[in-house]
Design a protein around this motif. Structure first.
Motif, PDB file in Angstrom:
ATOM      1  N   ARG A  79      61.365  38.481 -79.613  1.00 17.17           N
ATOM      2  CA  ARG A  79      59.981  38.536 -79.140  1.00 17.17           C
ATOM      3  C   ARG A  79      59.908  37.846 -77.780  1.00 17.17           C
ATOM      4  O   ARG A  79      59.423  36.733 -77.664  1.00 17.17           O
ATOM      5  N   PRO A  80      60.399  38.484 -76.737  1.00 15.55           N
ATOM      6  CA  PRO A  80      60.403  37.848 -75.414  1.00 15.55           C
ATOM      7  C   PRO A  80      58.999  37.701 -74.846  1.00 15.55           C
ATOM      8  O   PRO A  80      58.143  38.559 -75.033  1.00 15.55           O
ATOM      9  N   CYS A  81      58.767  36.595 -74.165  1.00 12.40           N
ATOM     10  CA  CYS A  81      57.515  36.365 -73.466  1.00 12.40           C
ATOM     11  C   CYS A  81      57.728  36.774 -72.010  1.00 12.40           C
ATOM     12  O   CYS A  81      58.538  36.170 -71.309  1.00 12.40           O
ATOM     13  N   ILE A  82      57.017  37.794 -71.570  1.00 13.73           N
ATOM     14  CA  ILE A  82      57.297  38.428 -70.273  1.00 13.73           C
ATOM     15  C   ILE A  82      56.137  38.192 -69.314  1.00 13.73           C
ATOM     16  O   ILE A  82      54.966  38.376 -69.673  1.00 13.73           O
ATOM     17  N   LEU A  83      56.455  37.792 -68.077  1.00 14.58           N
ATOM     18  CA  LEU A  83      55.449  37.675 -67.031  1.00 14.58           C
ATOM     19  C   LEU A  83      55.091  39.067 -66.528  1.00 14.58           C
ATOM     20  O   LEU A  83      55.942  39.794 -66.026  1.00 14.58           O
ATOM     21  N   LEU A  84      53.805  39.419 -66.632  1.00 18.27           N
ATOM     22  CA  LEU A  84      53.348  40.742 -66.225  1.00 18.27           C
ATOM     23  C   LEU A  84      52.667  40.747 -64.866  1.00 18.27           C
ATOM     24  O   LEU A  84      52.803  41.704 -64.105  1.00 18.27           O
ATOM     25  N   SER A  85      51.924  39.669 -64.554  1.00 22.49           N
ATOM     26  CA  SER A  85      51.146  39.694 -63.317  1.00 22.49           C
ATOM     27  C   SER A  85      50.688  38.291 -62.964  1.00 22.49           C
ATOM     28  O   SER A  85      50.813  37.351 -63.757  1.00 22.49           O
ATOM     29  N   SER A  86      50.139  38.159 -61.749  1.00 19.48           N
ATOM     30  CA  SER A  86      49.596  36.893 -61.264  1.00 19.48           C
ATOM     31  C   SER A  86      48.344  37.180 -60.456  1.00 19.48           C
ATOM     32  O   SER A  86      48.307  38.128 -59.666  1.00 19.48           O
ATOM     33  N   CYS A  87      47.315  36.356 -60.658  1.00 18.56           N
ATOM     34  CA  CYS A  87      46.052  36.548 -59.938  1.00 18.56           C
ATOM     35  C   CYS A  87      45.357  35.202 -59.802  1.00 18.56           C
ATOM     36  O   CYS A  87      45.121  34.510 -60.801  1.00 18.56           O
ATOM     37  N   ASN A  88      45.032  34.805 -58.568  1.00 19.41           N
ATOM     38  CA  ASN A  88      44.297  33.554 -58.310  1.00 19.41           C
ATOM     39  C   ASN A  88      44.946  32.340 -58.953  1.00 19.41           C
ATOM     40  O   ASN A  88      44.269  31.448 -59.469  1.00 19.41           O
ATOM     41  N   GLY A  89      46.274  32.284 -58.945  1.00 17.21           N
ATOM     42  CA  GLY A  89      46.964  31.150 -59.525  1.00 17.21           C
ATOM     43  C   GLY A  89      47.117  31.200 -61.023  1.00 17.21           C
ATOM     44  O   GLY A  89      47.625  30.252 -61.630  1.00 17.21           O
TER      45      GLY A  89
END
Length: 403
Positions: free
Chosen positions: A118-128
């Motif tokens: 169950r990997p935890c994946i970074l999908l996006s970034s917005c306003n910190g």
């Protein structure tokens, strides 16, 4: 400093003066606005007046706008147990990339415990704020600067859940995520909006023909936010003849929640249509045409309302034959007008004066561990009403909040 930030700083100064006997003058406020987030937090302990000033929402909003843009790096660390891999998120600033002194100035934000199942994946970034996918249909928001986090409403998994747009909705003060779910019993699937102020996902009605067009255009691409709308690049298509191609960009108006098609840059391609969108330092929508075998053509949307594009730069990449790899990397501009391109473990600079591409910065001291992501990050100390400020242990996936 732009007018908006100046206005905010004057407002902050007047508000602080009304509640404190000793107020920093305008010059000091201008300095404080440009400090890193860590320094702002520490300087709150100087005195009561500074605590009020450095905690004021108007100051924090102005401070966030003036923070430099960083690139996000993935750093794969040593596993902490059977089936667990620690993934750290590091940042590197544009000035470190273009300085050319070879100094490694990476800074660590957070470390994430990743399970192979169950990997935890970074999908996006917005306003910190980072958007992580814990599992299919389950999402987490996290601000490393404020150490706040929030869960989004969960989607019941189906045959396929795909995330398309993550953004901050200013009128409501919510962070929102647009998802498309494709159950087996529907032709084009269903669209949903997940919000920080909602307990359940909200269904969105999209015309069937428009939904078909969108799913064809949006698969696998990362949108950019400008003027309150999300923009997706044209689809990646194979073309074997040299010809001019009229491209189209899918646009989502985040206020009206409607889609439209706008004209993209008229690219001339030899082998394929490969376009990457990004925002220039001057705030224009920019497109990199990567379909030419010998050049990268950079287009800028000079007139947004008239959809008028201008090709400003034609960068020689004769020596570099893997230009399409830049599609999965990051692009951003510096104060000199140059364009930074990152992929793998390296950053390249497209020099707009010499019209050449050259490698400027490398993180390949551990080539199997550190890679450049396609995300950018700007620190923000703005407090979010729907977020919680708790220890990293409560997240059940973050090993540490890095200092």
């Amino acid at each position: 400093m732009d007018g908006a930030a100046t206005g905010s700083s004057n407002k902050v100064s007047s508000q602080a003066g009304a509640s404190a006997h000793r107020v920093p003058d305008d010059n000091i406020i201008e300095i404080l606005l440009r400090l890193p987030a860590k320094s702002v937090i520490r300087f709150r302990a100087v005195c009561t007046a500074w605590r009020r000033l450095l905690s004021d929402p108007d100051f924090l909003a102005a401070h966030s706008r003036l923070q430099p843009l960083d690139s996000i790096l993935y750093d794969r660390l040593v596993g902490s147990g059977s089936g667990i891999i620690n993934i750290a998120l590091d940042t590197v600033h544009i000035s470190s990339i273009t300085s050319g002194d070879g100094t490694d100035r990476r800074q660590r934000l957070i470390s994430v415990a990743n399970s192979k199942r169950r990997p935890c994946i970074l999908l996006s970034s917005c306003n910190g704020v980072f958007l992580f996918r814990r599992s299919e249909g389950c999402y987490l928001l996290c601000n490393p600067a404020t150490r706040q986090w929030a869960d989004l409403p969960s989607l019941v998994p189906s045959s396929l859940v795909r995330e398309y747009a993550f953004y901050f909705h200013e009128p409501s003060g919510e962070y929102r995520l647009w998802c498309h779910r494709n159950p087996l019993d529907t032709r084009y699937g269903t669209w949903h909006v997940l919000s920080t102020d909602a307990a359940e996902p909200r269904d969105v009605q999209v015309h069937a023909e428009a939904a078909k067009r969108m799913t064809e255009l949006l698969v696998g691409s990362l949108p950019v936010l400008l003027h309150g709308s999300m923009h997706w690049p044209p689809p990646h298509r194979r073309k074997w003849l040299e010809e001019e191609i009229t491209t189209e960009i899918v646009v989502l108006d985040t206020l009206s929640e409607t889609f439209q098609i706008m004209a993209g840059p008229p690219v001339t391609t030899v082998m394929e249509v490969a376009v990457k969108l990004f925002i220039s330092m001057e705030g224009l929508l920019a497109a990199a045409d990567l379909g030419d075998m010998w050049h990268i053509n950079f287009w800028f949307l000079e007139d947004y309302d008239a959809w008028r594009w201008e090709c400003r730069h034609k960068i020689d990449i004769t020596w570099y034959n893997r230009r399409s790899e830049f599609l999965s990397g990051v692009m951003m501009g510096d104060d000199e007008g140059n364009i930074i391109v990152g992929r793998g473990s390296c950053f390249y600079v497209c020099n707009v004066r010499t019209k050449t591409l050259s490698m400027a910065y490398s993180v390949d001291s551990l080539p199997d561990n550190v890679i450049v992501s396609r995300h950018v990050y700007r620190q923000s100390l703005v407090q979010q009403p729907y977020f919680r400020a708790q220890s990293s242990h409560d997240l059940q996936l973050m090993h540490i909040w890095c200092k």
